[in-house]
Design an enzyme around this catalytic site. Structure first.
Site, PDB file in Angstrom:
ATOM      1  N   GLY A   1      -6.762   6.773  12.777  1.00 21.39           N
ATOM      2  CA  GLY A   1      -5.460   6.697  13.376  1.00 21.39           C
ATOM      3  C   GLY A   1      -5.058   8.053  13.608  1.00 21.39           C
ATOM      4  O   GLY A   1      -5.419   9.003  12.955  1.00 21.39           O
TER       5      GLY A   1
ATOM      6  N   ASP B   1     -12.670   6.660   5.241  1.00 17.92           N
ATOM      7  CA  ASP B   1     -13.733   5.851   5.736  1.00 17.92           C
ATOM      8  C   ASP B   1     -14.499   6.586   6.715  1.00 17.92           C
ATOM      9  O   ASP B   1     -15.807   6.487   6.756  1.00 17.92           O
ATOM     10  CB  ASP B   1     -12.992   4.557   6.352  1.00 17.92           C
TER      11      ASP B   1
ATOM     12  N   LYS C   1      -8.577  14.270   7.661  1.00 15.58           N
ATOM     13  CA  LYS C   1      -7.229  13.990   8.558  1.00 15.58           C
ATOM     14  C   LYS C   1      -6.794  12.364   7.967  1.00 15.58           C
ATOM     15  O   LYS C   1      -7.591  11.667   7.461  1.00 15.58           O
ATOM     16  CB  LYS C   1      -7.745  13.697   9.928  1.00 15.58           C
ATOM     17  N   THR C   2      -5.723  12.331   7.846  1.00  9.71           N
ATOM     18  CA  THR C   2      -4.738  11.120   7.468  1.00  9.71           C
ATOM     19  C   THR C   2      -3.335  11.289   7.209  1.00  9.71           C
ATOM     20  O   THR C   2      -3.230  12.230   6.114  1.00  9.71           O
ATOM     21  CB  THR C   2      -5.455  10.047   6.779  1.00  9.71           C
TER      22      THR C   2
ATOM     23  N   ASP D   1      -1.876   9.525   5.902  1.00 13.10           N
ATOM     24  CA  ASP D   1      -1.631   8.588   4.568  1.00 13.10           C
ATOM     25  C   ASP D   1      -1.754   9.593   3.335  1.00 13.10           C
ATOM     26  O   ASP D   1      -0.975   9.323   2.221  1.00 13.10           O
ATOM     27  CB  ASP D   1      -2.608   7.567   4.350  1.00 13.10           C
TER      28      ASP D   1
ATOM     29  N   TYR E   1      25.806  -1.605   5.422  1.00 12.19           N
ATOM     30  CA  TYR E   1      24.555  -2.152   5.436  1.00 12.19           C
ATOM     31  C   TYR E   1      23.466  -1.680   4.259  1.00 12.19           C
ATOM     32  O   TYR E   1      23.468  -0.493   3.933  1.00 12.19           O
ATOM     33  CB  TYR E   1      23.796  -1.741   6.969  1.00 12.19           C
TER      34      TYR E   1
ATOM     35  N   MET F   1       4.732   3.955   6.492  1.00 12.09           N
ATOM     36  CA  MET F   1       3.194   3.628   6.592  1.00 12.09           C
ATOM     37  C   MET F   1       2.583   4.343   5.601  1.00 12.09           C
ATOM     38  O   MET F   1       3.243   5.259   4.785  1.00 12.09           O
ATOM     39  CB  MET F   1       2.764   4.425   7.996  1.00 12.09           C
ATOM     40  N   GLY F   2       1.236   4.285   5.315  1.00 12.11           N
ATOM     41  CA  GLY F   2       0.400   4.766   4.310  1.00 12.11           C
ATOM     42  C   GLY F   2      -0.689   3.699   3.915  1.00 12.11           C
ATOM     43  O   GLY F   2      -1.134   3.910   2.813  1.00 12.11           O
ATOM     44  N   ARG F   3      -1.054   2.908   4.634  1.00 12.27           N
ATOM     45  CA  ARG F   3      -1.726   1.869   4.462  1.00 12.27           C
ATOM     46  C   ARG F   3      -1.996   1.310   2.681  1.00 12.27           C
ATOM     47  O   ARG F   3      -1.277   0.434   2.373  1.00 12.27           O
ATOM     48  CB  ARG F   3      -3.252   2.108   4.627  1.00 12.27           C
TER      49      ARG F   3
ATOM     50  N   TYR G   1       4.301   4.608  13.249  1.00 12.91           N
ATOM     51  CA  TYR G   1       3.630   5.132  14.662  1.00 12.91           C
ATOM     52  C   TYR G   1       4.573   6.381  15.216  1.00 12.91           C
ATOM     53  O   TYR G   1       4.149   7.345  15.950  1.00 12.91           O
ATOM     54  CB  TYR G   1       3.736   4.166  15.793  1.00 12.91           C
TER      55      TYR G   1
HETATM   56  P1  FBP Z   1      -6.172   6.810   9.125  1.00 11.81           P
HETATM   57  O1  FBP Z   1      -6.489   6.294   7.614  1.00 11.81           O
HETATM   58  O2  FBP Z   1      -7.136   6.390  10.116  1.00 11.81           O
HETATM   59  O3  FBP Z   1      -5.586   8.067   9.187  1.00 11.81           O
HETATM   60  O4  FBP Z   1      -5.076   5.835   9.747  1.00 11.81           O
HETATM   61  C1  FBP Z   1      -3.901   5.836   8.695  1.00 11.81           C
HETATM   62  C2  FBP Z   1      -2.673   4.641   9.390  1.00 11.81           C
HETATM   63  O5  FBP Z   1      -1.813   5.328   9.932  1.00 11.81           O
HETATM   64  C3  FBP Z   1      -1.937   3.831   8.220  1.00 11.81           C
HETATM   65  O6  FBP Z   1      -1.085   4.383   7.724  1.00 11.81           O
HETATM   66  C4  FBP Z   1      -2.007   2.552   8.966  1.00 11.81           C
HETATM   67  O7  FBP Z   1      -1.658   1.402   7.985  1.00 11.81           O
HETATM   68  C5  FBP Z   1      -2.991   2.355  10.023  1.00 11.81           C
HETATM   69  O8  FBP Z   1      -3.415   3.764  10.193  1.00 11.81           O
HETATM   70  C6  FBP Z   1      -2.514   1.570  11.247  1.00 11.81           C
HETATM   71  O9  FBP Z   1      -3.720   1.609  11.977  1.00 11.81           O
HETATM   72  P2  FBP Z   1      -3.712   1.326  13.596  1.00 11.81           P
HETATM   73  O10 FBP Z   1      -3.138   2.633  14.172  1.00 11.81           O
HETATM   74  O11 FBP Z   1      -4.956   0.771  13.727  1.00 11.81           O
HETATM   75  O12 FBP Z   1      -2.312   0.176  14.100  1.00 11.81           O
END
Ligand code: FBP
Length: 554
Positions: A81, A176, A202-203, A205, A243, A250-252, A428
């Site tokens: 990502g 990974d 890099k990430t 997350d 509201y 994000m952050g998987r 994103y």
């Molecule tokens: P990386 O671990 O490759 O840096 O990606 C992280 C991430 O942005 C996560 O936060 C998110 O869940 C995932 O990528 C989304 O993946 P994609 O870009 O394939 O939709």
């Protein structure tokens, strides 16, 4: 190509380099320390990486470097990502290479690891590099999520490096992708091929970190971008007072982004996946805790608020996590499961098929979830076997369940507020922002430092810049063997050596700081408004790292 005024001005920004990387390259050397061990499963990891296991920690120091001007051809790969700062890693690497020897070459693999496998490159020159300095995105050469793991792909890479006279490969990626970097380094060594591999962390997350890797790049900019938006929403919520905003971030897997954004904005509720797992909280308990805050605030006439939800939450809820894990195994592409499953064309037949293949507790949990969430759980895993949590609408699930809970409480006369909720997903939006000054400096240093590690002939290392909570003139540099960060984990039903993911530590300072204040933030409206990232101005405004980094390192 037309460019914005900010982009034009950012071209002129000169990233700060740590003292160890400044000056004459002939006076920069690498000093090697003690042999290392993997963080766990030492025997298994050693058996899988017999040629690269146990390498020493490397430190960049001053000394006499006779090889400083060697001409090298390096290939650089952006993997996974997007994260703000990737172009600056390439810029640091490029400038280091060219400073050493003008004849050195940098080849950018097109479209990520696949570009390396297929030998598709663009040669980076001054004009190309200058058009991307200090910019966000990975669009200079593109990225991808392919793996370099299968024997046939490894063989192809060997043919490509030989054909192009490549001396080293830089993998810019997360846990990974850098696990792949270690596999590639080991493979080259096993063939006695003189090609080195160095990774850069890099990430967005923030989960690729340990004693030697203080933070992964992109985390800083992404968190600041999301925090700006959360702060703006907080101000809107406090203005209109009508509201509840449920914001998924994000952050998987790890909840670092959500925790950092909470520290920066002080929302009413912030869920942390790792805490949910540690306390074995059920989905119902989580819903009850959120609904209680809504009810308490309603008693004060405050029918509005902010809830932060990490995208990985769903996997941390024990009963849902168990379901996802079994679903991933059942639907793994290396056996007949998915083919059989694909034959089921309606949700009813899919559920009936799964009922036969899942443990009964997991099948029950699946049935209890709203239909949309069920469908999202069936979506394809990514190439590393991870469930694509960014596609699961946990924020909507929570709104739905909190609504149901409040309805019950209203019937029981325990609640009489108004609950009108909106959902958002910030992910994103933050991955390609102009890198903050921190990320611009950190990335440039990581890239330049990677060149120094290549120059020293090291392989299987991650570029490491430390003391990053201080100003760049105090940063130190070195390299950490990738095998040192590895353990064995279950992936798609099989044990695999991988870099250990850094999750939020519940006894760590960032979480403790948040936990000490969250009850107050729940009832009071204590929002902070961080505003947009500032690139020009005083260092207290422009050059500060994240609160997480400061709390962890100070
Ligand atoms: P990386 O671990 O490759 O840096 O990606 C992280 C991430 O942005 C996560 O936060 C998110 O869940 C995932 O990528 C989304 O993946 P994609 O870009 O394939 O939709």
């Amino acid at each position: 190509m037309s460019i914005s005024a900010l982009q034009k001005d950012r071209y002129k920004y000169k990233p700060k380099l740590p003292p160890a990387l400044q000056g004459d390259l002939a006076k920069i050397v690498v000093e090697l320390g003690q042999a290392t061990q993997s963080v766990a499963n030492q025997n298994e990891v050693k058996a899988l990486f017999p040629n690269t296991y146990g390498a020493p920690i490397a430190k960049v120091v001053s000394g006499k470097n006779k090889k400083a001007d060697q001409a090298l051809t390096l290939a650089v790969v952006l993997s996974g990502g997007q994260a703000p700062g990737g172009h600056n890693v390439i810029a640091g690497l490029y400038d280091g290479l060219k400073k050493g020897n003008k004849k050195s070459r940098l080849l950018g693999a097109l479209g990520g690891p696949k570009g390396l496998i297929d030998g598709k490159f663009t040669e980076i020159n001054d004009d190309l590099m200058d058009a991307y300095r200090n910019t966000g995105g990975f669009d200079m050469i593109g990225s991808g999520r392919d793996k370099i793991e299968k024997p046939e792909d490894l063989e192809k890479v060997v043919a490509v490096v030989k054909a192009n006279g490549i001396n080293g490969v830089v993998i810019i990626g997360g846990d990974d992708s850098n696990t792949n970097a270690a596999v590639l380094a080991e493979y080259f060594q096993s063939l006695k091929l003189d090609v080195s591999v160095v990774g850069c962390p890099k990430t967005i997350d923030g989960d690729l970190k340990n004693e030697h890797i203080e933070t992964s790049f992109g985390f800083d900019t992404a968190c600041k971008t999301y925090s700006e938006l959360i702060g703006n929403i907080g101000r809107d919520a406090n203005s209109a007072k009508k509201y509840w905003h449920f914001i998924k971030l994000m952050g998987r897997s790890a909840s670092h982004i959500t925790l950092e954004c909470a520290l920066q904005t002080q929302p009413n509720v912030c869920l942390i996946g790792e805490e949910v797992a540690a306390k074995k909280q059920t989905l119902d308990q989580i819903v009850e805790s959120v609904a209680s805050v809504v009810a308490k605030r309603a008693e004060q006439g405050n029918n509005f608020g902010i809830v932060l939800v990490p995208e990985g939450l769903i996997e941390f809820i024990p009963e849902v996590g168990a379901l996802i894990s079994q679903l991933s195994d059942v639907l793994a592409h290396d056996h007949e499961g998915p083919k059989e499953f694909e034959k089921q064309t309606t949700l009813d037949t899919q559920l009936a098929w799964l009922e036969k293949h899942l443990a009964s507790a997991n099948a029950q949990v699946l049935k209890s979830l709203p239909v949309e969430i069920q469908r999202q759980l069936f979506l394809d895993r990514d190439s590393h076997g991870n469930v694509q949590v960014s596609l699961i609408e946990t924020e909507k699930l929570l709104v739905e369940l909190v609504k149901r809970k409040l309805k019950t409480w209203a019937i029981e006369k325990k609640y009489s507020g108004k609950f009108s909720a909106l959902t958002h997903f910030f992910g994103y939006e933050g991955r390609c922002a102009f890198p903050s000054n921190f990320d611009a400096d950190y990335c440039y240093s990581l890239g330049f430092n990677a060149f120094v590690l290549f120059n020293a002939g090291l392989t299987g290392y991650l570029s490491s810049i430390r003391k990053t909570h201080k100003s760049a003139d105090k940063w130190t540099c070195g390299g950490v063997p990738i095998t040192m960060m590895m353990n064995i984990e279950q992936r798609q039903g099989k044990p695999k050596p991988v870099i250990k993911k850094a999750l939020v530590e519940l006894d760590g300072k960032p979480f403790q700081t948040f936990a000490a204040q969250r009850d107050q933030w729940a009832v009071e409206t204590a929002y902070l408004f961080p505003g947009a990232i500032q690139y020009y101005g005083p260092a207290e405004v422009c050059d500060q790292p994240t609160k997480t980094l400061k709390l962890e390192q100070s």
